[in-house]
Design an enzyme around this catalytic site. Structure first.
Site, PDB file in Angstrom:
ATOM      1  N   CYS A 165      -0.842   0.375   7.375  1.00 60.00           N
ATOM      2  CA  CYS A 165      -1.006  -0.792   8.222  1.00 60.00           C
ATOM      3  C   CYS A 165      -1.925  -0.703   9.028  1.00 60.00           C
ATOM      4  O   CYS A 165      -2.867  -1.456   9.765  1.00 60.00           O
ATOM      5  CB  CYS A 165      -0.049  -1.270   8.910  1.00 60.00           C
ATOM      6  SG  CYS A 165       1.397  -1.586   7.720  1.00 60.00           S
ATOM      7  N   HIS A 303      -2.057  -7.037  16.231  1.00 58.94           N
ATOM      8  CA  HIS A 303      -1.225  -6.428  14.633  1.00 58.94           C
ATOM      9  C   HIS A 303      -0.359  -7.826  14.402  1.00 58.94           C
ATOM     10  O   HIS A 303       0.069  -7.743  13.021  1.00 58.94           O
ATOM     11  CB  HIS A 303      -0.672  -5.458  15.222  1.00 58.94           C
ATOM     12  CG  HIS A 303      -1.227  -4.702  13.534  1.00 58.94           C
ATOM     13  ND1 HIS A 303      -0.984  -4.774  12.571  1.00 58.94           N
ATOM     14  CD2 HIS A 303       1.106  -4.295  13.502  1.00 58.94           C
ATOM     15  CE1 HIS A 303      -0.334  -3.836  11.249  1.00 58.94           C
ATOM     16  NE2 HIS A 303       1.016  -4.086  11.607  1.00 58.94           N
ATOM     17  N   HIS A 337       0.864  -9.898   5.491  1.00 63.10           N
ATOM     18  CA  HIS A 337       0.149  -9.002   5.535  1.00 63.10           C
ATOM     19  C   HIS A 337      -0.391  -7.822   5.042  1.00 63.10           C
ATOM     20  O   HIS A 337       0.597  -7.810   3.679  1.00 63.10           O
ATOM     21  CB  HIS A 337       1.615  -7.203   6.486  1.00 63.10           C
ATOM     22  CG  HIS A 337       1.107  -6.695   7.140  1.00 63.10           C
ATOM     23  ND1 HIS A 337      -0.717  -5.993   7.373  1.00 63.10           N
ATOM     24  CD2 HIS A 337       1.949  -5.746   7.993  1.00 63.10           C
ATOM     25  CE1 HIS A 337       0.033  -5.115   7.445  1.00 63.10           C
ATOM     26  NE2 HIS A 337       0.852  -4.189   7.992  1.00 63.10           N
TER      27      HIS A 337
END
Length: 409
Positions: A165, A303, A337
């Site tokens: 990520c 995030h 995401h």
């Protein structure tokens, strides 16, 4: 060593909200969701999630067939985003291929779709006879970077950082460092990923995937919210063109923003659960490199993926370092995401916020969780100038990254 200033002059995005940056921006402004029901997940035994963010149909034929033969979706997404970034920046072919332009692009893994196809052909009879010679170029870990470099004729430095990520954000930072130290004049950089049931399954296995809103996909991804229950997986690509300030001004390029600080540190305390202390340290180091104080940050693009522990740790770290003044929002409520692409797509959106004096709120944040309430959560569109923005991305394995973006007045 004299360090060059590093600026952004081009941006390209393929996302669940559309296949150009303008589609992304308009979708965010409108509060749209890219999350839908993913019917192919119904056939996976033991898998609970049924929703995801899919890229709308793309024009893959914009890439010549010769180059496209070794590309999976993740390389196609990256190539289309790169073409948009190059177009916006106004880079000619000689500059692109002359050796002073490099590339730093990564994905979480090689193509999961290609890997599945490989083993479907190989395993039944332990035979390689039906496997095409082009398949390996889709599976290798640096597939996106290699395919993009071959397609565009890049002959400078090629980096293929892969950090789950944090991939997109880390590749932007590494590209900026290559320019700052004079090793390249320009760098294409960012991240890309394609959606596959195994991606969704990975987060389900570690109890980090959202399973509560299957009948209402648009409301499933809830960063910082009291009812958040995990990640909604997605796909896409974000590519930025960076160059030295001197190079950009010499050719009369429009400068979109400056990258003034970058930090990438490892939290070695836990493989999966982020530490607020480590996040704080990463953000603080990025501010130090930018030469600014916590009070100078006008906006934080978090995030925040919608997990219980991750959102709480990030909120705690932001509150301890920055207090409750700077507005904070996450775009994963809109996009899900996008994995390796998230840092780059969200950086692009943050630059647009800086250009438009508009802060996009966190979608589906109805009641901030108590453990996430010490920060200035953005619940509605805000109109205000942003001079400095902080962009966070954190990954499994403890790979933390933070960027500081500065608006050029």
């Amino acid at each position: 060593m004299h360090l060059q200033r590093v600026v952004i002059t081009g941006m390209g995005a393929v996302s669940p909200l559309g296949n150009r940056v303008e589609d992304l921006w308009k979708g965010l402004l409108a509060g749209n969701s890219g999350i839908t029901r993913m019917e192919e997940l119904d056939a996976i035994k033991g898998l609970r999630p049924r929703i995801a963010g899919r890229v709308k149909e793309v024009n893959a034929k914009a890439i010549p067939r010769k180059a496209r033969r070794t590309m999976s979706n993740l390389s196609i997404f990256a190539s289309l985003a790169a073409l948009e970034a190059i177009e916006q920046a106004g880079i000619d072919q000689d500059t692109l291929t002359g050796g002073r332009t490099g590339l730093s692009v990564g994905s979480t893994t090689g193509s999961s779709q290609a890997l599945e196809q490989f083993f479907k052909l190989y395993l039944p009879e332990n035979s390689l006879e039906a496997i095409r010679s082009t398949e390996f170029f889709k599976i290798m870990n640096h597939s996106a970077a290699a395919n993009l470099a071959q397609f565009l004729g890049i002959s400078g430095r090629v980096i293929a950082a892969s950090a789950a990520c944090s991939t997109g954000c880390q590749n932007i930072g590494l590209a900026a460092e290559a320019i700052a130290t004079g090793r390249q004049d320009l760098m294409l950089c960012g991240g890309t990923d394609e959606l596959h049931p195994l991606t969704v399954g990975t987060f389900d296995i570690i109890e980090a995937a959202s399973i509560a809103e299957i009948e209402d996909p648009a409301s499933a991804s809830r960063p910082f919210d009291a009812k958040r229950d995990g990640i909604v997986c997605s796909e896409g690509a974000g590519i930025l063109l960076l160059e030295s300030y001197e190079h950009a001004t010499a050719r009369g390029a429009e400068i979109l923003a400056e990258i003034s600080g970058f930090s990438s540190l490892c939290d070695s305390s836990n493989m999966a659960s982020p530490s607020a202390q480590a996040i704080n340290l990463c953000m603080a180091e990025a501010l130090k490199e930018a030469g600014i104080n916590a009070k100078d940050i006008d906006y934080v693009n978090a995030h925040a993926t919608g997990t219980l522990q991750g959102d709480a740790s990030e909120a705690q770290a932001i509150a301890e370092l920055l207090g409750d003044t700077a507005p904070v929002s996450s775009l994963k409520g809109h996009l899900g995401h996008t994995m390796a692409a998230s840092g780059a797509i969200e950086t692009i959106a943050t630059v647009r916020m800086m250009q438009e004096n508009t802060i996009i709120p966190t979608a589906n944040l109805n009641i901030p969780a108590e453990e996430c309430s010490a920060i200035n959560n953005t619940l509605h569109l805000l109109e205000r100038p942003i001079t400095y923005a902080l962009k966070n991305n954190f990954a499994l394995g403890g790979i933390n990254t933070s960027l500081v973006l500065r608006r050029i007045q």
